[in-house]
Design an enzyme around this catalytic site. Structure first.
Site, short mmCIF file in Angstrom:
data_model
loop_
_atom_site.label_atom_id
_atom_site.label_comp_id
_atom_site.label_asym_id
_atom_site.label_seq_id
_atom_site.Cartn_x
_atom_site.Cartn_y
_atom_site.Cartn_z
N TYR A 150 0.75 -1.09 0.03
CA TYR A 150 -0.09 0.01 -0.09
C TYR A 150 0.78 1.26 -0.08
CZ TYR A 150 -3.84 3.50 1.24
OH TYR A 150 -4.73 4.43 1.16
N TYR A 160 -2.97 4.33 9.20
CA TYR A 160 -2.33 3.17 8.71
C TYR A 160 -1.21 2.92 9.72
CZ TYR A 160 -1.57 -0.41 5.04
OH TYR A 160 -1.65 -1.42 4.36
P1 NAI Z 1 -7.50 -10.20 3.94
O1 NAI Z 1 -7.84 -10.08 5.33
O2 NAI Z 1 -8.67 -10.94 3.22
O3 NAI Z 1 -6.11 -11.04 3.97
C1 NAI Z 1 -5.32 -11.06 4.51
C2 NAI Z 1 -4.78 -12.43 4.89
O4 NAI Z 1 -3.30 -12.57 5.77
C3 NAI Z 1 -5.66 -13.31 5.60
O5 NAI Z 1 -5.98 -14.19 4.69
C4 NAI Z 1 -5.00 -13.80 6.87
O6 NAI Z 1 -5.70 -15.17 7.30
C5 NAI Z 1 -3.54 -13.74 6.42
N1 NAI Z 1 -2.71 -13.84 7.34
C6 NAI Z 1 -2.46 -13.09 8.59
N2 NAI Z 1 -1.73 -13.54 9.49
C7 NAI Z 1 -1.10 -14.88 8.82
C8 NAI Z 1 0.16 -15.69 9.06
N3 NAI Z 1 0.88 -15.57 10.16
N4 NAI Z 1 0.38 -16.63 8.13
C9 NAI Z 1 -0.30 -16.82 6.83
N5 NAI Z 1 -1.39 -15.96 6.83
C10 NAI Z 1 -1.53 -14.84 7.54
O7 NAI Z 1 -7.27 -8.77 3.35
P2 NAI Z 1 -6.64 -8.37 2.00
O8 NAI Z 1 -7.12 -7.13 1.89
O9 NAI Z 1 -7.23 -9.31 0.81
O10 NAI Z 1 -5.04 -8.30 2.06
C11 NAI Z 1 -4.32 -8.90 1.28
C12 NAI Z 1 -3.03 -8.16 1.29
O11 NAI Z 1 -3.26 -6.85 0.26
C13 NAI Z 1 -2.27 -7.61 2.25
O12 NAI Z 1 -0.97 -7.59 2.31
C14 NAI Z 1 -3.01 -6.11 2.45
O13 NAI Z 1 -1.98 -5.47 3.39
C15 NAI Z 1 -2.71 -5.84 1.05
N6 NAI Z 1 -3.62 -4.54 0.65
C16 NAI Z 1 -4.72 -4.33 1.10
C17 NAI Z 1 -5.36 -3.25 0.75
C18 NAI Z 1 -6.89 -3.13 1.37
O14 NAI Z 1 -7.28 -1.92 1.23
N7 NAI Z 1 -7.59 -3.91 1.53
C19 NAI Z 1 -4.78 -2.11 0.09
C20 NAI Z 1 -3.51 -2.41 -0.15
C21 NAI Z 1 -2.82 -3.66 -0.07
#
Ligand code: NAI
Length: 273
Positions: A150, A160
């Site tokens: 991000y 953030y």
């Molecule tokens: P999400 O909550 O669906 O995905 C985050 C994932 O990280 C979850 O599946 C969770 O179980 C997993 N996770 C957490 N701790 C973990 C661990 N110790 N080992 C393995 N997996 C673990 O949310 P999203 O938004 O799909 O996030 C995916 C990526 O996108 C992240 O890196 C997030 O920071 C990034 N991102 C998201 C944005 C948003 O606004 N949603 C914007 C820019 C980047």
């Protein structure tokens, strides 16, 4: 529409939690484009059960792994290569979590044990994944590893919090490992900097609604959806991006290049009167 862009490719997709997850969309699209892959998430996410539904839809299996645990990662790569029948062509790291954000700790009152956890889960895990793959020689030449990030890595977005530090580290790891992996094995490493997106991780940030609207109003194309992010991931996994590595690439509707938009100027002028 499918172009079978990933036909013959084997992958590992981290981070699909539920249907809103960016990784969920990447898995669905990768399947449509002909890839075979394993899904993985931390064991606690497994208990919520939804990822098994995705696995059924993509004709694959889930291999639980805490991305901060080297033993888990080692087993994940071994089992994935065995299940998929060979070395890996693409990896998606779609992982983010900050206990400080979750517990609404102010940036000027961080808990440092939480900060260590934020960095380990959200950034160092990217290095751990790549180091595991590198030491096992688990990636095919011209393979592609992509992490999600991000723009708070470059600019300050106060709510953030310590995730900004995590994302800055993540992007730096992509460049550093990208150098070593490129030289040694021609493996590519990039990050995609995504617009605010309504997911479990995204909406955990304080004031996310305003965050989302602000970016949407500033970006000439509007915010990039999770589906468009999935398309960009597919491009990076594919042979169409063979010479792209060590880059932080924006999938943000133009947000990162805009100073101010007409709409925001208008809103501010109206407020003045
Ligand atoms: P999400 O909550 O669906 O995905 C985050 C994932 O990280 C979850 O599946 C969770 O179980 C997993 N996770 C957490 N701790 C973990 C661990 N110790 N080992 C393995 N997996 C673990 O949310 P999203 O938004 O799909 O996030 C995916 C990526 O996108 C992240 O890196 C997030 O920071 C990034 N991102 C998201 C944005 C948003 O606004 N949603 C914007 C820019 C980047």
């Amino acid at each position: 529409m499918s172009h079978q862009l990933l036909k013959g490719k084997r992958g590992i997709i981290f981070g699909a939690l539920d249907e809103s997850s960016i990784a969920w969309k990447v898995a669905k699209r990768s399947f449509e484009e002909g890839a075979v892959f394993t899904l993985t998430n931390e064991p606690i996410a497994m208990r919520m059960g939804e990822i098994n539904k995705l696995a059924d839809e993509c004709n694959t299996k889930v291999i639980p792994a805490d991305a901060t645990n080297m033993d888990d990662l080692s087993k994940l790569f071994d089992e994935s290569m065995e299940t998929l029948g060979g070395k890996i062509d693409f990896v998606l790291h779609s992982i983010g979590m900050s206990p400080n954000v979750r517990k609404k700790r102010d940036y000027t009152d961080l808990n440092y044990d939480f900060l260590t956890k934020t960095l380990d889960v959200s950034a160092i895990s990217f290095h751990k994944v790549m180091q595991t793959a590198y030491q096992k020689d688990a990636m095919n030449e011209w393979g592609s590893i992509t992490g999600l990030t991000y723009i708070a890595a470059q600019r300050t977005f106060p709510s953030y919090s310590d995730m900004a530090e995590a994302k800055a580290t993540l992007e730096s790891i992509a460049r550093s490992f990208g150098y070593h992996y490129g030289k040694a094995r021609k493996v590519r490493v990039n990050t995609i900097s995504q617009s605010p997106t309504w997911t479990t991780a995204g909406s955990g940030v304080d004031g996310f609604d305003a965050f989302f609207k602000y970016a949407d109003t500033l970006s000439p194309l509007g915010n990039a959806s999770a589906d468009s992010c999935a398309d960009y991931c597919l491009f990076l996994f594919s042979d169409l991006s063979r010479m792209v590595t060590m880059q932080n690439l924006y999938n943000d509707g133009g947000f990162s290049s805009v100073g101010v938009s007409d709409e925001i100027m208008k809103m501010l002028s109206e407020n003045k009167e």
